[in-house]
Design a protein around this motif. Structure first.
Motif, PDB file in Angstrom:
ATOM      1  N   VAL A  67     -54.972  -1.884  25.086  1.00 20.97           N
ATOM      2  CA  VAL A  67     -56.206  -2.180  24.704  1.00 20.97           C
ATOM      3  C   VAL A  67     -57.075  -1.146  25.318  1.00 20.97           C
ATOM      4  O   VAL A  67     -57.657  -0.789  24.740  1.00 20.97           O
TER       5      VAL A  67
ATOM      6  N   VAL B 232     -50.593  -6.053  27.176  1.00 22.32           N
ATOM      7  CA  VAL B 232     -52.067  -6.330  25.965  1.00 22.32           C
ATOM      8  C   VAL B 232     -53.316  -5.814  26.101  1.00 22.32           C
ATOM      9  O   VAL B 232     -53.661  -4.765  25.591  1.00 22.32           O
ATOM     10  N   ARG B 233     -53.568  -6.580  27.492  1.00 28.59           N
ATOM     11  CA  ARG B 233     -54.718  -5.919  27.927  1.00 28.59           C
ATOM     12  C   ARG B 233     -55.225  -4.903  28.873  1.00 28.59           C
ATOM     13  O   ARG B 233     -55.708  -3.717  28.420  1.00 28.59           O
TER      14      ARG B 233
END
Length: 71
Positions: free
Chosen positions: A69, A65-66
């Protein structure tokens, strides 16, 4: 009480428990392997391996996710 000692006194390595938990996350397991595991794995090892597996899984998801994003 004797039954509890019998179950927790099973002879199996922690690595075998990690392997069983790893394959169970994917849902890929032969019936014969499952039967062997249920007869030989220590339930305490399986619980600890499951908690470690969940922590690794959550860590990988957070990393993905990091990365997604950040782009």
């Amino acid at each position: 009480m004797d039954e509890l000692k019998k179950v927790t006194g099973r002879k199996s390595s922690f690595g075998a428990s990690m392997k069983a938990v790893f394959w169970s996350f994917f849902g890929i397991r032969k019936r014969s392997d499952y039967e062997n595991d249920s007869a030989s794995l220590n339930p305490v090892h399986v619980i600890i391996a499951g908690l470690i597996g969940v922590a690794i899984f959550i860590g990988v998801l957070l990393l993905l996710v990091r990365v997604a994003v950040a782009q």
